[in-house]
Design an enzyme around this catalytic site. Structure first.
Site, PDB file in Angstrom:
ATOM      1  N   TRP A 134      78.289  64.043 -21.805  1.00 41.22           N
ATOM      2  CA  TRP A 134      77.913  64.191 -23.215  1.00 41.22           C
ATOM      3  C   TRP A 134      76.856  63.125 -23.530  1.00 41.22           C
ATOM      4  O   TRP A 134      77.104  61.927 -23.271  1.00 41.22           O
ATOM      5  CB  TRP A 134      79.167  63.984 -24.069  1.00 41.22           C
ATOM      6  N   LYS A 150      88.123  69.464 -32.759  1.00 38.70           N
ATOM      7  CA  LYS A 150      88.008  70.843 -32.273  1.00 38.70           C
ATOM      8  C   LYS A 150      89.354  71.548 -32.287  1.00 38.70           C
ATOM      9  O   LYS A 150      89.467  72.660 -32.785  1.00 38.70           O
ATOM     10  CB  LYS A 150      87.421  70.864 -30.868  1.00 38.70           C
ATOM     11  N   ASP A 152      87.928  60.873 -21.849  1.00 37.37           N
ATOM     12  CA  ASP A 152      87.485  61.417 -23.136  1.00 37.37           C
ATOM     13  C   ASP A 152      88.054  62.825 -23.203  1.00 37.37           C
ATOM     14  O   ASP A 152      87.700  63.689 -22.393  1.00 37.37           O
ATOM     15  CB  ASP A 152      85.953  61.443 -23.189  1.00 37.37           C
ATOM     16  N   ALA A 156      88.442  65.832 -25.771  1.00 36.99           N
ATOM     17  CA  ALA A 156      88.045  66.342 -27.088  1.00 36.99           C
ATOM     18  C   ALA A 156      88.369  67.822 -27.245  1.00 36.99           C
ATOM     19  O   ALA A 156      88.153  68.383 -28.322  1.00 36.99           O
ATOM     20  CB  ALA A 156      86.552  66.109 -27.301  1.00 36.99           C
TER      21      ALA A 156
HETATM   22  C1  LMR Z   1      78.859  68.583 -28.883  1.00 36.72           C
HETATM   23  O1  LMR Z   1      78.791  68.091 -27.746  1.00 36.72           O
HETATM   24  O2  LMR Z   1      78.119  69.495 -29.259  1.00 36.72           O
HETATM   25  C2  LMR Z   1      79.897  68.069 -29.843  1.00 36.72           C
HETATM   26  O3  LMR Z   1      80.689  67.111 -29.255  1.00 36.72           O
HETATM   27  C3  LMR Z   1      79.315  67.654 -31.129  1.00 36.72           C
HETATM   28  C4  LMR Z   1      78.561  66.373 -31.046  1.00 36.72           C
HETATM   29  O4  LMR Z   1      78.880  65.472 -31.831  1.00 36.72           O
HETATM   30  O5  LMR Z   1      77.644  66.246 -30.224  1.00 36.72           O
END
Ligand code: LMR
Length: 394
Positions: A127, A243, A208, A210
């Protein structure tokens, strides 16, 4: 003073969301930001959340501060949801945070307090915000191979090869489930190999998580995290309720630390409270209170789990449909990975030019690295995506 400021590059995920909004076409398809959408493109408030909000509105008598770690009942409920009985409570410390991002940030700050010399190892890719927060905090990073672009599966041999270089005290960041951005996940056997390696080297895992409940189920998605927690002396867990409870804007998350013993857990708990105090004092309460009510009430919890399961199965059905459409159109099984990936995301494996071409020709918005959010589709738009993928020559 302010004239010294320089502009920061726009966050790619959030910039794409804006570009989608600005596109005047009716037929556009938003497969960008990681927000769940139903077949009508809505992000609904979950039934159990609505019911809990109603109860809360009637019962709540004060908005006075709660405490630096949030409501202890929220901490207990979330520890249970994520860890089950994998580790004894006395070894745990935790604090509510503003969303999963808040938990990630606090985890890195805790690392800085505990071991300023540590390197954080992140999957390539990960991410993007992991990297920008680490850079912002000045924490050294290394990447480990994770995704095999040709098979679109985990490059486990490459990953373990790279992780040979971790040192005792380094932090190895892993996605608990539903890897963002690839959708490719470790098997339970692979989690076991990772655990053995971390145990042998003395490196510390940070999970992590999510998307618990979006992949193979609430329990299944926590299995890797629980395995590490039950076998290793230390770990950090940053979890989001955005989420799986659909409460994105309420900013509800938690940082959990597993310590080697109760004495260290007590000092860790003190540090988590301290960090909250330094950064924002009290974490937001509204979303956390709703989550606590749901997890502690049999009826609300059953309804929440049922709706979460509908969401999960809906995304799996879209994955199957997309894989089948692409199998038929390409006369090959090279897109079958779509049905094997789990969670909201898959990395399609398209070039930035092909991603751009799909946006121009079909109004399809996915992140430039070809991460797509499967929840942005419905049964009618799956064939449109399949057609665009073939037309772009992916
Ligand atoms: C994403 O990866 O799209 C989500 O986790 C939202 C974000 O905050 O980036």
């Amino acid at each position: 003073m302010l004239s010294n400021l320089k502009e920061h590059p726009a966050d790619k995920i959030l910039a794409l969301a804006q570009a989608f909004k600005d596109d005047p076409r009716d037929q556009k398809i938003d497969m960008g930001v990681g927000v769940y959408k139903d077949a009508e493109g809505r992000t609904p408030v979950m039934r159990a959340i609505k019911a809990a909000e109603k109860q809360l509105w009637e019962a709540e008598t004060t908005k006075a501060y709660v405490g630096l770690i949030g409501d202890p009942a929220f901490n207990t409920a979330m520890r249970g949801l994520i860890l089950g009985d994998a580790v004894e409570d006395a070894r745990l410390a935790s604090a509510a945070t503003p969303g999963g991002t808040g938990a990630v940030r606090q985890a890195f700050e805790l690392l800085r307090l505990a071991n300023p010399d540590a390197t954080v190892w992140v999957s390539d890719p990960t991410w993007p915000n992991h990297m920008t927060i680490l850079k912002y905090l000045g924490i050294p990073t290394q990447t480990y191979r994770y995704f095999d672009n040709s098979t679109r599966a985990v490059d486990f041999a490459g990953m373990m090869d790279d992780l040979k270089a971790v040192k005792a005290g380094d932090l190895v960041l892993l996605h608990g489930c539903c890897h963002n951005p690839t959708g490719a996940n470790l098997s339970l056997a692979e989690w076991g190999v990772v655990a053995d390696h971390l145990s042998a080297t003395g490196a510390v895992p940070m999970i992590d998580i999510a998307y618990q409940g979006f992949g193979d189920g609430l329990e299944e998605d926590a299995a890797g995290t629980r395995h590490l927690a039950s076998t290793l002396p230390e770990m950090l867990i940053a979890a989001s309720c955005s989420k799986n409870f659909g409460i994105y804007r309420e900013r509800t998350g938690i940082l959990i630390a597993v310590s080697p013993d109760a004495g260290i857990a007590k000092v860790t708990q003190n540090n988590l409270s301290f960090l909250n105090r330094q950064n924002y004092s009290f974490p937001p309460d509204h979303g956390a209170r709703l989550v606590t009510m749901i997890l502690n009430d049999a009826e609300l919890r059953a309804d929440w789990q049922a709706e979460l399961e509908e969401v999960r199965l809906g995304m799996l059905a879209l994955r199957e449909q997309l894989a089948a459409e692409l199998r038929q159109r390409t006369n090959s099984d090279r897109f079958d990975f779509m049905a094997h990936h789990r969670g909201m995301f898959s990395r399609l494996g398209a070039s930035p030019e092909q991603v751009e071409a799909m946006r121009e020709s079909h109004g399809i918005y996915m992140i430039g690295d070809s991460r797509l959010n499967i929840a942005g589709l419905n049964t009618k738009t799956v064939p449109i995506l399949a057609e665009a993928v073939v037309a772009a020559g992916v």
